[in-house]
Design a protein around this motif. Structure first.
Motif, PDB file in Angstrom:
ATOM      1  N   VAL A 207     -14.610  -3.963  -9.437  1.00 51.99           N
ATOM      2  CA  VAL A 207     -14.734  -3.593  -8.195  1.00 51.99           C
ATOM      3  C   VAL A 207     -14.234  -4.688  -7.313  1.00 51.99           C
ATOM      4  O   VAL A 207     -14.634  -5.838  -7.287  1.00 51.99           O
ATOM      5  N   VAL A 208     -13.206  -4.164  -6.434  1.00 50.13           N
ATOM      6  CA  VAL A 208     -12.783  -5.425  -5.689  1.00 50.13           C
ATOM      7  C   VAL A 208     -13.348  -5.429  -4.225  1.00 50.13           C
ATOM      8  O   VAL A 208     -13.509  -6.407  -3.798  1.00 50.13           O
ATOM      9  N   ALA A 209     -13.577  -4.254  -3.698  1.00 43.01           N
ATOM     10  CA  ALA A 209     -14.199  -4.077  -2.571  1.00 43.01           C
ATOM     11  C   ALA A 209     -14.649  -2.699  -2.259  1.00 43.01           C
ATOM     12  O   ALA A 209     -14.189  -1.559  -2.914  1.00 43.01           O
ATOM     13  N   SER A 210     -15.737  -2.579  -1.531  1.00 45.77           N
ATOM     14  CA  SER A 210     -16.285  -1.141  -1.201  1.00 45.77           C
ATOM     15  C   SER A 210     -16.710  -1.041   0.105  1.00 45.77           C
ATOM     16  O   SER A 210     -17.115  -1.968   0.870  1.00 45.77           O
ATOM     17  N   ALA A 211     -16.629   0.210   0.525  1.00 43.70           N
ATOM     18  CA  ALA A 211     -17.292   0.665   1.774  1.00 43.70           C
ATOM     19  C   ALA A 211     -17.898   1.974   1.631  1.00 43.70           C
ATOM     20  O   ALA A 211     -17.634   2.881   0.395  1.00 43.70           O
ATOM     21  N   PRO A 212     -18.709   2.726   2.330  1.00 40.09           N
ATOM     22  CA  PRO A 212     -19.099   4.042   2.246  1.00 40.09           C
ATOM     23  C   PRO A 212     -18.304   5.091   1.817  1.00 40.09           C
ATOM     24  O   PRO A 212     -18.759   6.040   1.095  1.00 40.09           O
TER      25      PRO A 212
ATOM     26  N   PRO B 181      -3.091  -5.274  -8.810  1.00 41.69           N
ATOM     27  CA  PRO B 181      -2.668  -3.916  -8.431  1.00 41.69           C
ATOM     28  C   PRO B 181      -4.205  -3.418  -8.396  1.00 41.69           C
ATOM     29  O   PRO B 181      -4.889  -3.750  -9.473  1.00 41.69           O
ATOM     30  N   VAL B 182      -4.145  -2.632  -7.644  1.00 41.93           N
ATOM     31  CA  VAL B 182      -5.477  -1.928  -7.345  1.00 41.93           C
ATOM     32  C   VAL B 182      -5.494  -0.398  -7.066  1.00 41.93           C
ATOM     33  O   VAL B 182      -4.208   0.099  -6.734  1.00 41.93           O
ATOM     34  N   ALA B 183      -6.386   0.470  -7.485  1.00 43.49           N
ATOM     35  CA  ALA B 183      -6.653   1.646  -7.062  1.00 43.49           C
ATOM     36  C   ALA B 183      -7.499   1.823  -5.914  1.00 43.49           C
ATOM     37  O   ALA B 183      -8.753   1.321  -5.742  1.00 43.49           O
TER      38      ALA B 183
ATOM     39  N   VAL C 267      -1.514  -3.042  -3.937  1.00 45.03           N
ATOM     40  CA  VAL C 267      -1.635  -4.373  -4.376  1.00 45.03           C
ATOM     41  C   VAL C 267      -2.514  -5.237  -3.263  1.00 45.03           C
ATOM     42  O   VAL C 267      -2.208  -5.525  -2.243  1.00 45.03           O
ATOM     43  N   TRP C 268      -3.760  -5.584  -3.928  1.00 49.50           N
ATOM     44  CA  TRP C 268      -4.723  -6.431  -3.132  1.00 49.50           C
ATOM     45  C   TRP C 268      -4.401  -8.193  -3.125  1.00 49.50           C
ATOM     46  O   TRP C 268      -3.697  -8.649  -4.163  1.00 49.50           O
ATOM     47  N   LYS C 269      -4.475  -8.648  -2.128  1.00 51.45           N
ATOM     48  CA  LYS C 269      -4.430 -10.201  -2.072  1.00 51.45           C
ATOM     49  C   LYS C 269      -5.841 -10.792  -2.282  1.00 51.45           C
ATOM     50  O   LYS C 269      -6.708 -10.449  -1.482  1.00 51.45           O
ATOM     51  N   LEU C 270      -6.009 -11.573  -3.316  1.00 47.35           N
ATOM     52  CA  LEU C 270      -6.961 -11.986  -3.704  1.00 47.35           C
ATOM     53  C   LEU C 270      -7.033 -13.411  -3.326  1.00 47.35           C
ATOM     54  O   LEU C 270      -6.100 -14.104  -3.016  1.00 47.35           O
ATOM     55  N   PRO C 271      -8.150 -14.063  -2.864  1.00 46.08           N
ATOM     56  CA  PRO C 271      -8.465 -15.357  -1.923  1.00 46.08           C
ATOM     57  C   PRO C 271      -7.848 -16.291  -3.019  1.00 46.08           C
ATOM     58  O   PRO C 271      -8.138 -16.341  -4.229  1.00 46.08           O
ATOM     59  N   PRO C 272      -6.798 -17.180  -2.522  1.00 47.37           N
ATOM     60  CA  PRO C 272      -6.614 -18.236  -3.241  1.00 47.37           C
ATOM     61  C   PRO C 272      -7.466 -19.259  -3.789  1.00 47.37           C
ATOM     62  O   PRO C 272      -8.416 -19.460  -3.348  1.00 47.37           O
TER      63      PRO C 272
ATOM     64  N   PHE D  77       0.877  -1.087   0.033  1.00 53.71           N
ATOM     65  CA  PHE D  77      -0.064   0.063  -0.074  1.00 53.71           C
ATOM     66  C   PHE D  77       1.044   1.300  -0.156  1.00 53.71           C
ATOM     67  O   PHE D  77       1.621   1.424   0.855  1.00 53.71           O
ATOM     68  N   ASP D  78       0.690   2.118  -1.080  1.00 48.06           N
ATOM     69  CA  ASP D  78       1.515   3.242  -1.125  1.00 48.06           C
ATOM     70  C   ASP D  78       0.736   4.193  -0.456  1.00 48.06           C
ATOM     71  O   ASP D  78      -0.259   4.873  -0.898  1.00 48.06           O
ATOM     72  N   ASP D  79       1.343   4.837   0.591  1.00 52.81           N
ATOM     73  CA  ASP D  79       0.926   6.022   1.476  1.00 52.81           C
ATOM     74  C   ASP D  79       0.749   7.430   0.513  1.00 52.81           C
ATOM     75  O   ASP D  79       0.147   8.039   1.090  1.00 52.81           O
ATOM     76  N   GLY D  80       1.659   7.563  -0.480  1.00 50.89           N
ATOM     77  CA  GLY D  80       1.624   8.685  -1.103  1.00 50.89           C
ATOM     78  C   GLY D  80       0.579   8.772  -2.294  1.00 50.89           C
ATOM     79  O   GLY D  80       0.273   7.594  -2.844  1.00 50.89           O
ATOM     80  N   PRO D  81      -0.318   9.596  -2.320  1.00 50.52           N
ATOM     81  CA  PRO D  81      -1.499   9.400  -3.231  1.00 50.52           C
ATOM     82  C   PRO D  81      -0.980   9.676  -4.778  1.00 50.52           C
ATOM     83  O   PRO D  81      -0.035  10.330  -4.943  1.00 50.52           O
TER      84      PRO D  81
END
Length: 448
Positions: A237-242, A158-160, A142-147, A125-129
């Motif tokens: 979409v990989v994940a979401s919250a409000p 790779p994710v935004a 970089v997101w970990k997808l379930p195996p 996770f890059d702390d810089g925007p």
């Protein structure tokens, strides 16, 4: 005073100062008239100074001011070149010069939205925007997808990660209230831009744009509609919250770079793809992408158009309204009275107004020239010519336009179409737009 109220007060002060500056310039104009300086010289001078001040202030702001500036950016091609330069610079600063959110605030938001174990979901996770948006900022990760099977290593994607600014909702509402007072100033810069409906529309969509889960739902619908499409790419979409949205990362050339440095062939193809997205989405997804400014698009290495923001959409479950295509076709076929009757049925012409049918057809034909020709090149000069024709108080087009109405159900479609045309003129893109409409716009294809 905490940082957020202090920044809000500073924003409000800057915005509130704009009308005072304009009043001073207007008074200066009156003084110059008294000593005999030509009125057109005075008007141009006031326009340019007003433009420079507005764009300078917008360039320092986030929230509603940034969103408003982005919405107006698509009209940049209609501005005289001496104003367009400062405008382009200020709009670039809207994206590049916004101060980043403190890292501690980013981590706090992620913990609140994704859970205290949020770090376990990421390999990196890059702390810089990586980018700043109007109500949030984007981080690369970089997101970990379930195996796929037990004991296998997780797949990495790779994710935004879009994280909303704390207090963004309050800031957005405050900015829009201030900006609503500036409608008259923007009228001075470009009389053809009706700012008040734009601001009203932005206010109505604040709730939707602040809710990233709603945006995620919309993006999933687009992604499904364009899955495996050879021309349009929508990241999943990989994940979401409000207040946090995680989507597949999109590598590609920003559309703004294509506008400024692309070859003619690259700009033509980008324009064609923009038109395909605009006209195909309502039929394929029941949705219209309603934020066509260049920052929301990328040209992928394989040539597809990548779309990366779905906070603003028009919901059209029945697709594009059929009367739009039918009436444009009737106009191209010279059926003047049928056009008037159809516009009256849809509420564009008052039931009691007896308009001259041929005059109305003459008013419409230059606007729909791009879809009447075999191929058409959108240009800045064409857009400026149309803006001049439609906003000259002494011209017949201006007088006729005052007798026409824009029904509320068509407001967003109209605004998005104008915005898309603005981008095509920035690209100076040539394509067979008529073919695109024949394929995707209900009612437009000629009857065999």
């Amino acid at each position: 005073m905490t940082d957020i109220p202090r920044r809000a007060a500073s924003r409000t002060a800057k915005l509130a100062a704009l009308p005072l500056g304009f009043a001073g310039r207007a008074a200066l104009g009156l003084g110059k008239r008294a000593v005999g300086i030509a009125s057109d010289v005075i008007s141009a001078d006031i326009q340019q100074r007003t433009a420079e001040q507005i764009f300078s202030v917008l360039g320092q702001l986030k929230g509603g001011a940034m969103k408003f500036g982005q919405a107006l950016s698509v009209f940049e091609a209609a501005l005289p070149e001496e104003m367009a330069g400062p405008y382009r610079q200020a709009l670039t600063k809207l994206q590049e010069a916004a101060p980043p959110m403190p890292v501690a605030n980013v981590h706090k938001a992620l913990a609140e939205q994704l859970g205290p174990d949020w770090r376990d979901r990421f390999a990196e996770f890059d702390d810089g925007p990586a980018a700043a948006a109007s109500i949030g900022q984007v981080h690369r990760a970089v997101w970990k997808l379930p195996p796929a099977r037990r004991n296998a290593k997780p797949k990495l994607l790779p994710v935004a990660v879009k994280v909303q600014y704390p207090g963004a909702g309050d800031a957005l509402i405050a900015d829009l209230k201030q900006l609503s007072r500036l409608a008259g100033m923007f009228k001075i810069i470009q009389p053809g831009i009706d700012v008040k409906p734009l601001l009203a529309e932005l206010r109505e969509r604040i709730t939707e744009e602040l809710d990233y889960e709603m945006e995620a739902e919309t993006q999933r619908a687009f992604a499904e509609a364009y899955r495996d499409d050879p021309e349009i790419f929508v990241p999943r979409v990989v994940a979401s919250a409000p207040r946090v949205l995680v989507t597949e990362w999109v590598d590609g050339t920003p559309l703004a770079e294509v506008i400024t440095g692309g070859s003619p062939a690259e700009r033509d193809e980008a324009g064609r793809l923009m038109a395909v997205l605009h006209f195909s989405a309502p039929g394929r997804a029941g949705l219209l992408h309603a934020d066509p400014h260049p920052g929301n698009f990328r040209i992928l290495p394989d040539g597809r158009l990548g779309v990366i923001d779905f906070g603003a959409v028009a919901r059209l479950p029945e697709g594009h309204p059929e009367p739009i295509g039918r009436l444009v076709r009737l106009a191209l076929d010279g059926q003047a009275q049928a056009v008037v009757d159809g516009l009256r049925d849809e509420g564009f012409v008052k039931a009691t107004d007896d308009l001259d049918a041929q005059a109305l057809l003459d008013f419409l034909l230059p606007m729909i020239e791009p879809v009447g020709a075999e191929r058409f090149r959108f240009t800045r000069s064409w857009l400026r010519s149309e803006a001049t024709r439609l906003t000259n108080p002494r011209g017949p087009a201006y007088q006729l336009s005052r007798r026409l109405n824009l029904p509320p159900s068509y407001l967003l479609i109209h605004r998005v179409t104008l915005g898309s045309i603005g981008v095509l003129c920035q690209l100076e893109a040539e394509a067979s737009y008529r073919e695109i409409l024949e394929e995707w716009l209900p009612g437009f294809a000629p009857i065999a």
